[in-house]
Scaffold this motif. Structure first.
Motif, PDB file in Angstrom:
ATOM      1  N   GLU A 275       0.839  -1.200   0.000  1.00 57.60           N
ATOM      2  CA  GLU A 275       0.000   0.000   0.000  1.00 57.60           C
ATOM      3  C   GLU A 275       0.872   1.247   0.000  1.00 57.60           C
ATOM      4  N   LEU A 276       0.484   2.250  -0.806  1.00 57.63           N
ATOM      5  CA  LEU A 276       1.216   3.510  -0.880  1.00 57.63           C
ATOM      6  C   LEU A 276       0.297   4.676  -0.535  1.00 57.63           C
ATOM      7  N   SER A 277       0.884   5.796  -0.144  1.00 54.51           N
ATOM      8  CA  SER A 277       0.113   7.025   0.028  1.00 54.51           C
ATOM      9  C   SER A 277      -0.415   7.449  -1.334  1.00 54.51           C
ATOM     10  N   ARG A 278      -1.405   8.308  -1.344  1.00 53.47           N
ATOM     11  CA  ARG A 278      -2.058   8.676  -2.606  1.00 53.47           C
ATOM     12  C   ARG A 278      -1.073   9.345  -3.575  1.00 53.47           C
ATOM     13  N   ASN A 279      -0.272  10.280  -3.083  1.00 53.92           N
ATOM     14  CA  ASN A 279       0.666  10.968  -3.968  1.00 53.92           C
ATOM     15  C   ASN A 279       1.709  10.001  -4.528  1.00 53.92           C
ATOM     16  N   ALA A 280       2.220   9.130  -3.660  1.00 52.73           N
ATOM     17  CA  ALA A 280       3.205   8.147  -4.111  1.00 52.73           C
ATOM     18  C   ALA A 280       2.581   7.190  -5.120  1.00 52.73           C
ATOM     19  N   LEU A 281       1.322   6.843  -4.903  1.00 48.66           N
ATOM     20  CA  LEU A 281       0.629   5.941  -5.823  1.00 48.66           C
ATOM     21  C   LEU A 281       0.479   6.578  -7.193  1.00 48.66           C
ATOM     22  N   HIS A 282       0.123   7.858  -7.227  1.00 49.08           N
ATOM     23  CA  HIS A 282      -0.009   8.553  -8.506  1.00 49.08           C
ATOM     24  C   HIS A 282       1.303   8.503  -9.289  1.00 49.08           C
ATOM     25  N   ASN A 283       2.408   8.751  -8.597  1.00 50.29           N
ATOM     26  CA  ASN A 283       3.720   8.718  -9.248  1.00 50.29           C
ATOM     27  C   ASN A 283       4.052   7.333  -9.776  1.00 50.29           C
ATOM     28  N   ALA A 284       3.589   6.314  -9.055  1.00 51.80           N
ATOM     29  CA  ALA A 284       3.842   4.936  -9.491  1.00 51.80           C
ATOM     30  C   ALA A 284       2.955   4.572 -10.680  1.00 51.80           C
ATOM     31  N   LEU A 285       1.681   4.948 -10.636  1.00 48.73           N
ATOM     32  CA  LEU A 285       0.726   4.514 -11.652  1.00 48.73           C
ATOM     33  C   LEU A 285       1.067   5.008 -13.052  1.00 48.73           C
ATOM     34  N   ILE A 286       1.587   6.217 -13.145  1.00 47.78           N
ATOM     35  CA  ILE A 286       1.849   6.780 -14.480  1.00 47.78           C
ATOM     36  C   ILE A 286       2.991   6.077 -15.198  1.00 47.78           C
ATOM     37  N   GLN A 287       3.680   5.149 -14.507  1.00 52.46           N
ATOM     38  CA  GLN A 287       4.761   4.387 -15.137  1.00 52.46           C
ATOM     39  C   GLN A 287       4.246   3.161 -15.885  1.00 52.46           C
ATOM     40  N   TYR A 288       2.965   2.817 -15.693  1.00 52.65           N
ATOM     41  CA  TYR A 288       2.423   1.595 -16.284  1.00 52.65           C
ATOM     42  C   TYR A 288       1.731   1.881 -17.618  1.00 52.65           C
ATOM     43  N   ASP A 289       1.578   0.811 -18.400  1.00 50.73           N
ATOM     44  CA  ASP A 289       0.978   0.946 -19.730  1.00 50.73           C
ATOM     45  C   ASP A 289      -0.532   1.129 -19.665  1.00 50.73           C
ATOM     46  N   ILE A 290      -1.162   0.400 -18.753  1.00 48.15           N
ATOM     47  CA  ILE A 290      -2.618   0.373 -18.696  1.00 48.15           C
ATOM     48  C   ILE A 290      -3.042  -0.032 -17.291  1.00 48.15           C
ATOM     49  N   THR A 291      -4.198   0.440 -16.868  1.00 45.17           N
ATOM     50  CA  THR A 291      -4.728   0.036 -15.567  1.00 45.17           C
ATOM     51  C   THR A 291      -6.037  -0.719 -15.771  1.00 45.17           C
ATOM     52  N   ILE A 292      -6.315  -1.656 -14.886  1.00 47.09           N
ATOM     53  CA  ILE A 292      -7.553  -2.421 -14.961  1.00 47.09           C
ATOM     54  C   ILE A 292      -8.468  -2.029 -13.810  1.00 47.09           C
ATOM     55  N   ILE A 293      -9.753  -1.873 -14.123  1.00 48.34           N
ATOM     56  CA  ILE A 293     -10.772  -1.538 -13.117  1.00 48.34           C
ATOM     57  C   ILE A 293     -11.806  -2.661 -13.138  1.00 48.34           C
ATOM     58  N   PRO A 294     -11.688  -3.620 -12.211  1.00 46.94           N
ATOM     59  CA  PRO A 294     -12.606  -4.767 -12.211  1.00 46.94           C
ATOM     60  C   PRO A 294     -13.649  -4.698 -11.090  1.00 46.94           C
ATOM     61  N   LEU A 295     -14.775  -5.319 -11.334  1.00 44.88           N
ATOM     62  CA  LEU A 295     -15.763  -5.614 -10.298  1.00 44.88           C
ATOM     63  C   LEU A 295     -16.153  -7.076 -10.471  1.00 44.88           C
ATOM     64  N   LEU A 296     -16.213  -7.807  -9.377  1.00 47.08           N
ATOM     65  CA  LEU A 296     -16.546  -9.231  -9.469  1.00 47.08           C
ATOM     66  C   LEU A 296     -17.932  -9.416 -10.073  1.00 47.08           C
ATOM     67  N   ASN A 297     -18.868  -8.538  -9.690  1.00 47.47           N
ATOM     68  CA  ASN A 297     -20.218  -8.561 -10.253  1.00 47.47           C
ATOM     69  C   ASN A 297     -20.634  -7.137 -10.593  1.00 47.47           C
ATOM     70  N   ARG A 298     -21.444  -6.992 -11.618  1.00 49.58           N
ATOM     71  CA  ARG A 298     -21.995  -5.689 -11.957  1.00 49.58           C
ATOM     72  C   ARG A 298     -22.882  -5.220 -10.809  1.00 49.58           C
ATOM     73  N   ILE A 299     -22.633  -4.032 -10.285  1.00 46.19           N
ATOM     74  CA  ILE A 299     -23.371  -3.509  -9.141  1.00 46.19           C
ATOM     75  C   ILE A 299     -24.175  -2.298  -9.597  1.00 46.19           C
ATOM     76  N   TYR A 300     -25.488  -2.411  -9.511  1.00 45.80           N
ATOM     77  CA  TYR A 300     -26.364  -1.333  -9.952  1.00 45.80           C
ATOM     78  C   TYR A 300     -26.091  -0.066  -9.131  1.00 45.80           C
ATOM     79  N   GLY A 301     -25.869   1.033  -9.826  1.00 38.26           N
ATOM     80  CA  GLY A 301     -25.641   2.320  -9.171  1.00 38.26           C
ATOM     81  C   GLY A 301     -24.181   2.651  -8.941  1.00 38.26           C
ATOM     82  N   SER A 302     -23.312   1.652  -9.073  1.00 40.35           N
ATOM     83  CA  SER A 302     -21.896   1.863  -8.762  1.00 40.35           C
ATOM     84  C   SER A 302     -21.129   2.391  -9.967  1.00 40.35           C
ATOM     85  N   VAL A 303     -20.350   3.437  -9.731  1.00 33.03           N
ATOM     86  CA  VAL A 303     -19.414   3.961 -10.729  1.00 33.03           C
ATOM     87  C   VAL A 303     -18.075   4.148 -10.026  1.00 33.03           C
ATOM     88  N   PRO A 304     -17.094   3.282 -10.271  1.00 32.94           N
ATOM     89  CA  PRO A 304     -15.802   3.413  -9.578  1.00 32.94           C
ATOM     90  C   PRO A 304     -15.164   4.772  -9.811  1.00 32.94           C
TER      91      PRO A 304
END
Length: 387
Positions: A275-304
């Protein structure tokens, strides 16, 4: 200067989308000349244990960036046992009633829901013709619980449904993070005032960057809660690692299972970073090619809320959750979509992603879209007209 109180179950130093969302709202109101106070439990999420600095306290009040934060006692638990979870919610509700009894409450109150019981407590004890109650609904409970398999349609479910309807009935304004939430509320109370309040981030957009992707595997990253709803453990097992390497950041209920999976199956190309702090995470994330946003099941009303945050960072997204989030990815051309729950389709979509589609121009396009369409302060100014 208008006084306003925010009641929330999550707030920094706790991490995660929920606490960040409420902090941004509080700080945004404060910057626009509201006198903001916040009531929240003693920090305990996601560990289910009160943080060391706050142990042994019944109440802790502090002034942080001109915000007055009241942290109240809670019987902290992240147990899967429903009775223990109920006790935890009731304990915070008890603390709220105690606080309401002995303190002057502002005329405008924003209440976060879920948890339903916390919102119910606020609605019952703060109802007044002279007070404006605003319900900020981020997920539709108990419907979401039913879709996640955490609840069944029985007596308990009907009780929660009645509490949900009571909360909507007795609030003056409903803030909903999705069109589906607002449609649900208005299907029950057609004349209820509503406002679409997306979980837009509030940080300066960094300069987009790009590393060469032509001679290596696609580096895909997941960052966030490692909980049941996200299904990261199952994702780790189902991915085809021929052309990808999966990087994981975060903590939660599935953390130990994921770490054990990596140890037992070193052939799986997975890297867990903790786990990283939010600012450190942002710096880490921009180094990757693509990010995945998964949900195990479709949840009505949910927008990540990750959709809006990653867009501001300029990161291409692979969405695997269905619902309104899927529509946003398509509408704003933010990345790729795989059919919710269909891991064969997910692997097929990944196999067709070309490195040429992940270039600097694509990242700039995504970031420019976010700056234009997902702007926190513009949305906040529209909200002021409702307060």
């Amino acid at each position: 200067m208008k006084d306003i109180l925010i009641i929330t179950n999550y707030f920094p130093p706790e991490t995660g989308a929920a606490s960040n969302r409420m902090l941004h709202l509080a700080e945004g109101l404060q910057k626009h000349h509201f006198k903001v106070s916040v009531i929240t439990p003693l920090p305990n999420y996601p560990t289910g244990k009160v943080f060391k600095a706050y142990k042994g306290r019944f109440k802790h009040t502090s002034k942080e960036n001109k915000l007055t934060i009241h942290r109240l006692w809670i019987y902290a638990s992240n147990s899967k046992n429903k009775l223990l979870r109920l006790i935890a919610m009731l304990s915070y509700s008890f603390s709220l009633v105690w606080f309401f009894t002995w303190n002057k409450i502002p005329k405008t109150v924003i209440v976060q829901s879920p948890p339903l019981l916390v919102a119910f407590t606020a609605m019952v004890f703060l109802r007044s013709k002279k007070r404006k109650l605003i319900l900020n609904v981020s997920d539709l409970w108990p419907i979401a619980g039913l879709e996640l398999g955490a609840l069944k349609k029985n007596f308990s479910y009907r009780v929660l449904e009645n509490i949900e309807h009571f909360n909507y009935k007795h609030t003056d304004l409903v803030l909903g993070q999705s069109e589906e939430i607002l449609s649900h509320v208005q299907s029950l109370f057609p004349n209820k005032a509503t406002f679409l309040y997306r979980n837009f981030p509030d940080f300066d957009a960094p300069k987009v960057c790009l590393k060469n992707t032509s001679t290596r595997k696609l580096k895909m990253v997941y960052a966030g809660l490692l909980g049941v709803a996200q299904g990261i453990y199952k994702l780790c097992q189902a991915l085809d690692y021929t052309n990808i390497q999966l990087h994981i950041y975060g903590a939660g209920a599935e953390q130990n299972a994921i770490e054990n999976l990596i140890k037992k199956h070193p052939n799986l190309d997975i890297v867990y970073h903790g786990e990283l702090s939010r600012n450190a995470l942002h710096n880490a994330l921009i180094q990757y090619d693509i990010t995945i946003i998964p949900l195990l099941n479709r949840i009505y009303g949910s927008v990540p809320s990750k959709i809006f945050e990653y867009a501001r960072l300029g990161i291409p997204m692979l969405y695997f959750g269905g619902g309104e989030g899927e529509k946003l990815i398509e509408q704003y051309n933010l990345g790729w979509i795989a059919e919710a729950g269909n891991y064969r389709d997910l692997n097929a979509v990944i196999s067709k992603i070309e490195s040429s589609e992940l270039g600097l121009n694509k990242r700039k396009e995504i970031q420019e879209t976010a700056i234009k369409n997902f702007e926190f302060n513009i949305q906040l100014m529209s909200l002021f007209e409702k307060l």
